[in-house]
Each structure stands twice: as structure tokens, then as C-alpha cells.
Enzyme design. Sequence first.
Site, mmCIF file in Angstrom:
data_model
loop_
_atom_site.group_PDB
_atom_site.id
_atom_site.type_symbol
_atom_site.label_atom_id
_atom_site.label_comp_id
_atom_site.label_asym_id
_atom_site.label_seq_id
_atom_site.Cartn_x
_atom_site.Cartn_y
_atom_site.Cartn_z
ATOM 1 N N LYS A 196 0.865 -1.175 0.000
ATOM 2 C CA LYS A 196 0.000 0.000 0.000
ATOM 3 C C LYS A 196 0.903 1.226 0.000
ATOM 4 O O LYS A 196 1.972 1.211 0.625
ATOM 5 C CB LYS A 196 -0.850 -0.034 1.275
ATOM 6 N N SER A 203 -9.792 1.516 2.729
ATOM 7 C CA SER A 203 -8.939 2.333 1.894
ATOM 8 C C SER A 203 -7.929 1.543 1.063
ATOM 9 O O SER A 203 -7.441 2.033 0.047
ATOM 10 C CB SER A 203 -8.191 3.343 2.759
ATOM 11 N N SER A 257 -9.907 -0.983 6.678
ATOM 12 C CA SER A 257 -9.234 -0.686 5.406
ATOM 13 C C SER A 257 -8.601 -1.878 4.699
ATOM 14 O O SER A 257 -8.352 -1.813 3.496
ATOM 15 C CB SER A 257 -8.164 0.394 5.606
#
Lengths: 470, 99
Positions: A77, A152, A176
Site C-alpha cells: 500500500k 482504503s 481498510s
Amino acid sequence: MLLDLSLSELAKGLREHRFSSVDLVNECYDQIEKLNGTLNALITIIPKEEALASAQKADKELTPDASPLFGLPYVLKDSYVTKGIKTTAASNVLKDFIPQFDATVYTKLQQSGAILIGKANMDAWGHGASAENSDFGPVKNPWDDTRVSGGSTGGCAVAIATRMCAFAIGEDTGGSIRNPSAWCGTTGLKVTYGRVSRFGCIAYASSFDTVGPMAKLAEDCAIVLQAIAGVDPFDASSSPQPVEIYNDQLKSRKKLRIGIAKETLQEGVDTEIVTAVELAKETFKSMGHEIIELSMPLLDFGVAVYYQIAPSETSSNLARYDGVRFGGGRDLFTDENKRRIMIGTYALSTGYADKFYHNAQKARTLFIKEYEKAFSKCDVLLLPVTPFHAPRLGELINEPLKNALADRFTTTQNPVGIPSLALPAGFSSEGLPIGVQLTGPMFSEHILFQLAQQFQEKTDYHQRKPKGIE
Amino acid sequence: MQTVTADITAHIAHLANLPLTPDQIEKYAPQLNSVLEYTQQASMLSTDGVAETSQVTGLENILREDVVERSRMFTQEEALSNAHRTHNGYFVVPALLQE
């Protein structure tokens, strides 16, 4: 495709010279070239020649006792700093930020011999449940590209589902990792707070943030967690608790008590998602596990408490971005970033701090007790990940409250610190993936892996792929 | 609860050092209001006499040797490498005091 194989099968194949790390890396780049333009999963792609050079080196240097991740391509990420590699947190504030140091999770994966091939798109600063709130454009769902990936950590889930990588590292503050795993049909673990070092992870809400593995299978997540877990002198909140040998624990077939809180299957939850949980319940029952029905009324307050504490912490964490030492100015934050910073500023401000922030910190103690009570009656809880299927692009972006409610079942674990594993458990009538989660007490990752592995031996949801991934 | 008006929104933005346009203030005020109103549900919980939890590690006072850790030191060049404005090896910061 080679990347349909599990991580242990990939590791075995490399050792038996049935294929090479170069083959795997080439397959990832083929997928990236084919699909990243449409799905927007990756913000930064490591130049192919560099990744291939690493793969050639790995093919030469592979030894039988190397880490199972040796030579396997992965994605981080874009909230993890990587020395010399642009790191943006999907925000224009950091659009040209080149870190001068490495996150511990990156250091550990480099030491294991895994090969970084990209940095994944996300909601800017982790603020969102759809991965649309990105300054690099929304991440699209590979099962239906008119829908969101979830967030996310959307880019990582999409990269796994479309075979742009073998595994990925996400970050979970209130769902997330779990939410995009559910909406993209992949498996992802929110670890116990402190199980994995947060050093070098760009902070959203520091007392909730966790670094965790994402992959096709629970067994894959166990292998990745083994490589990244453990105490780190650079993160004082990382836990000195010894790390389990997850692979040994995977084979255990101990009979467990699985709790289902009735509040998680009530109104407001899509009926197909309720059905998926019921079916998962029956599957676990058929394996000899006991089902315990219980009530956890406090769970309904999860989002309310989360949206007082997480924005408070983010208003403080993001205060350091003043554009002086690195990054751009504060005008570059997105609408959602500004809203969360302001909600937190309000909740912490004189006259309101008792009513909002301090009251929420007390509620956090109540959540801890609520889960303790539940875990006195069962070993693990089974619940949905999201109350609805992946929405269409644009549906959540201007509806801050609906965006928040997508996190209804994923926001209570972070204030408590407990681990939760999201895994595929069905499909909607329109062919969209449905996820369920297994939540356990602090440091019970090995039990979650065990149960999820049994489930994945009996079901094939995790093996299905979006159309066109051949 | 006190409604978050445009004035309050502007005040919070000032506290948070966020430069907002009048349009943004008008747009954010009702959005902040709806989220804050929703979070007010938390006040229905009985929290009297309950201790606050600020972290869940159970750890306290994690110390290390008081020595220079060279592995984590930046050179001056590295420290300045991401700054948009530097002068003679220093960061240039916005002036705080007005003439």
C-alpha cells in the site's frame, strides 16, 4: 496462470524448477500492462527491468531453506515509506515525496527475498471506504468496473484479484484491509494491534493503525504474517509477545465455539450478505464446531465512537504536514481529508473534548469489556464485513455518512485491538463477491487462520476470478 | 447539539490551519453537521465512572539505551532532500512575525 497458485505452491514450484521467479514477475507485469490503466490499482510501478533483475538474482540464489516468500512478487500500500521510491499516501501533499528511509515491514520483506513491484492506490491518508478519495483517481472493482474496489486499501485487493502480484501489505484502521478484501473477493487480515511494527507506516490514527497481510488465501496470509510479525525497537508500541509458528497451527483441527451476535444480522444488512453468513455458519457446524448465539448491543455504536477518535488522532497526525521539510501545502488535502481533520479538531476543541473525544475513549473501554464478555462464551466471532455490496463509483464520495456506515462491522475491532480476518464467502446475484470476517481475542491470529483454512478447504469462493483474468 | 454553522466551520478550519474557500465552508458545514450529529449516538452509552482507554498494548515506559543511533540518522543532504525551499543548507520556513 501461475499466480493462481497459493504461496506455498509457488515456493515449492520455484524449488522444483517448474517455473522461475522471472516467469512470475513477467506474469505480474503482463497483468499490470493489461489492466492497471482501467482499474488504477497501482500508483507507482517499479520499472520492469529492475524487478526482472531482482527475479533473475532470486532464481540464481534460491536455496531450499530460503523464506517461502523468496522470489515472489508483491505490492505495498502506498502508505509505507520506501527509500528512494516515491511514496504518496495517494495524496497530492506527498505527490513528489521520496522517502529517505524504509518502513520496517518493507525491510523485513526485502530480507525475505520477496520482490516489490508496485505501490498501491488507496483513499488518501487512509480516509475512506471506497478507494475513490485518491488524488490519483479511483480504484475500480475488477468484478464490475463501474463499482468501487472498497477501501482504503483498494489497490492491494485489486492487484491480488487480478494477479498483478502474489500477495500484498495493507493497513487497517477501521476496516481498510477487510472492506476491499470483501468487495474484491480476496482474503485479508487486520492483525492484533502491535503484532506488526508500524515504523515507516504513514499514520492515520496511531492507536488504531495496524499493518497486515492480504492475499488469495488465509494460508498465504499466515505465511506473510510470519515474515513481518514481531517486536521492533523502532516502534515502541510493537508487542514483545512471542510470534506463533502459524504454519504448525494451521493443521490443528481443534473443535471451537463460534459466536454469532444477532445485532450483526439485523436490519440494514443486505439479505444476500446475511445468507452468506448463515451458510458459513452451517459450513463451520458441519466441521464439528459449535455455534453460540449471542447479543452484543454495543456493536451498534462502533461507527459513532470510531468517528470521534480516529478523526481526532488524524487531526493531530496530519498537523505535521506544513510543506516545510517535505510535501506540499495544506490546501492540497482532499475534501474528505479536510472534513476528517475538522471533525477531529472539533472533537478535541475546548468545550467539546469531554463530550466527544473523552467520552469516546470511555466507550472504548466498554467495547473492550463487550468483547471480553463475548469471548468468555465463544472462541471466535463470525460476522459480515460490510452491510452492503460494492457500491457504484461516485455513490459514497459525496455522502460522508454513508461512506462511514460501510465500516459498520469493521470499526469496533480497532479500538479494542483484536485481530479480524476477512475471507470470501459467497457472491451476490449480480456476481459481486461477499466477505465474512472471523474476529478473535488479542493475538489469536493462529486460530483465525486455522478456521479460515478449514473453510477454504471446503469452499471455492476464493478460487473464483473476475472475468478476463486468464 | 450545537449546529455546525458556516462560522463554526471557518473557526475550526482556522484552528486546523486549513485554508478554505467560502464555497468549501458552505459545502462542508452541513456535511460536518451530519457526521457529528451521527457520532452523538455515543453519548447514549453510560460512561459514568468508566476509565478512558487511549491505547491497548498493555505496555508502558518502553525505553532504549540513551545512545546515538547512527543507523537512523540522516545526512544534512538527505534531511533537506524533500524540502521545496532551502537556503545555505537550511529549511526556509514561512515568517511567523509580521512587521
